[in-house]
Design a protein around this motif. Structure first.
Motif, short mmCIF file in Angstrom:
data_model
loop_
_atom_site.label_atom_id
_atom_site.label_comp_id
_atom_site.label_asym_id
_atom_site.label_seq_id
_atom_site.Cartn_x
_atom_site.Cartn_y
_atom_site.Cartn_z
N GLY A 43 0.83 -1.20 0.00
CA GLY A 43 0.00 0.00 0.00
C GLY A 43 0.87 1.25 0.00
N ALA A 44 0.20 2.38 -0.04
CA ALA A 44 0.91 3.67 -0.05
C ALA A 44 1.43 4.05 1.33
N ALA A 45 0.74 3.58 2.37
CA ALA A 45 1.12 3.92 3.74
C ALA A 45 0.57 2.86 4.69
N VAL A 46 1.09 2.86 5.89
CA VAL A 46 0.58 1.95 6.92
C VAL A 46 -0.81 2.43 7.33
N ASN A 47 -1.71 1.49 7.54
CA ASN A 47 -3.09 1.76 7.93
C ASN A 47 -3.11 2.64 9.18
N PRO A 48 -3.76 3.82 9.11
CA PRO A 48 -3.81 4.71 10.28
C PRO A 48 -4.44 4.06 11.52
N ALA A 49 -5.40 3.18 11.33
CA ALA A 49 -6.01 2.50 12.48
C ALA A 49 -5.00 1.55 13.14
N ALA A 50 -4.15 0.91 12.34
CA ALA A 50 -3.10 0.06 12.89
C ALA A 50 -2.08 0.90 13.65
N VAL A 51 -1.73 2.05 13.09
CA VAL A 51 -0.80 2.96 13.77
C VAL A 51 -1.39 3.39 15.12
N ALA A 52 -2.67 3.76 15.12
CA ALA A 52 -3.31 4.21 16.36
C ALA A 52 -3.42 3.08 17.38
N ALA A 53 -3.79 1.89 16.93
CA ALA A 53 -3.93 0.75 17.84
C ALA A 53 -2.59 0.39 18.48
N MET A 54 -1.54 0.43 17.70
CA MET A 54 -0.22 0.11 18.25
C MET A 54 0.26 1.22 19.19
N ALA A 55 -0.06 2.47 18.87
CA ALA A 55 0.33 3.59 19.74
C ALA A 55 -0.32 3.44 21.11
N GLU A 56 -1.52 2.88 21.16
CA GLU A 56 -2.21 2.68 22.44
C GLU A 56 -1.44 1.76 23.38
N VAL A 57 -0.60 0.88 22.81
CA VAL A 57 0.19 -0.02 23.65
C VAL A 57 1.66 0.41 23.70
N GLY A 58 1.91 1.64 23.28
CA GLY A 58 3.25 2.21 23.40
C GLY A 58 4.22 1.84 22.30
N ILE A 59 3.71 1.38 21.15
CA ILE A 59 4.58 1.01 20.04
C ILE A 59 4.28 1.93 18.87
N TRP A 100 -1.01 -17.43 9.52
CA TRP A 100 -1.82 -17.02 10.65
C TRP A 100 -3.17 -16.55 10.13
N LYS A 101 -4.25 -17.10 10.67
CA LYS A 101 -5.61 -16.73 10.28
C LYS A 101 -6.01 -15.49 11.07
N LEU A 102 -5.94 -14.34 10.39
CA LEU A 102 -6.24 -13.07 11.04
C LEU A 102 -7.18 -12.25 10.17
N ALA A 103 -8.10 -11.53 10.81
CA ALA A 103 -8.97 -10.62 10.08
C ALA A 103 -8.14 -9.50 9.47
N ASP A 104 -8.62 -8.98 8.37
CA ASP A 104 -7.93 -7.88 7.68
C ASP A 104 -8.40 -6.55 8.28
N PRO A 105 -7.48 -5.72 8.77
CA PRO A 105 -7.87 -4.44 9.35
C PRO A 105 -8.17 -3.34 8.32
N ALA A 106 -7.96 -3.62 7.04
CA ALA A 106 -8.18 -2.60 6.00
C ALA A 106 -9.60 -2.05 6.06
N GLY A 107 -9.70 -0.74 6.06
CA GLY A 107 -11.00 -0.08 6.04
C GLY A 107 -11.73 -0.09 7.37
N ARG A 108 -11.10 -0.55 8.42
CA ARG A 108 -11.73 -0.62 9.74
C ARG A 108 -11.17 0.47 10.65
N GLY A 109 -11.97 0.84 11.62
CA GLY A 109 -11.54 1.82 12.62
C GLY A 109 -10.71 1.16 13.70
N VAL A 110 -10.16 1.97 14.57
CA VAL A 110 -9.27 1.47 15.61
C VAL A 110 -10.00 0.50 16.54
#
Length: 145
Positions: A43-59, A100-110
């Motif tokens: 993609g063009a950039a890392v998913n902002p919701a992934a960035v926000a979710a990781m920031a919540e745990v200090g990463i 790993w069977k994981l849901a796709d976070p694309a287009g989802r909120g934090v």
């Protein structure tokens, strides 16, 4: 496998799941493991919701950028982990392949990304235990089609 195992996380866009997994592994294992992530169609950039979710745990993954999956990246990795995204890695002898069977976070909120983040953490903790204790020693033939 060398004294310092290397892990490659792969998802199509390298913008969500693989970035979070790489960040968790780097955060939890430190310099004991070499960490890579890539995607077949970055993609063009890392998913902002992934960035926000990781920031919540200090990463902080805000400076990360999606990277293209290359044959060399797979060749240089001991363990290749795809994220239930239909992507496959080139198969080389001596590699361990996991999906790993994981849901796709694309287009989802934090709110929707938090459970994915937490599931990835558990998988990464288990992976670290396997890597550090040397339990990942047998080589799988590659991801199932």
């Amino acid at each position: 496998m060398s004294d310092k195992p290397s892990v490659l996380f792969v998802c199509v866009h390298n913008a969500g799941r693989s970035q979070m997994a790489a960040a968790w592994l780097t955060h939890l294992a430190g310099d004991r493991v070499e960490v890579r992530s890539a995607g077949s169609r970055p993609g063009a950039a890392v998913n902002p919701a992934a960035v926000a979710a990781m920031a919540e745990v200090g990463i902080d993954i805000s400076a990360e950028t999606p990277k293209i999956l290359t044959v060399d990246t797979v060749r240089e990795s001991d363990v290749c982990i795809t994220m239930d995204c239909g992507d496959t890695c080139p198969v080389f002898p001596g590699k361990r392949y996991l999906d790993w069977k994981l849901a796709d976070p694309a287009g989802r909120g934090v709110e929707a990304v938090r459970p994915i983040r937490d599931e990835i953490k558990v998988l990464v903790e288990d992976l670290i235990e396997d890597l550090i204790e040397g339990l990942i020693t047998e080589i799988a033939p590659g991801p199932a089609a």
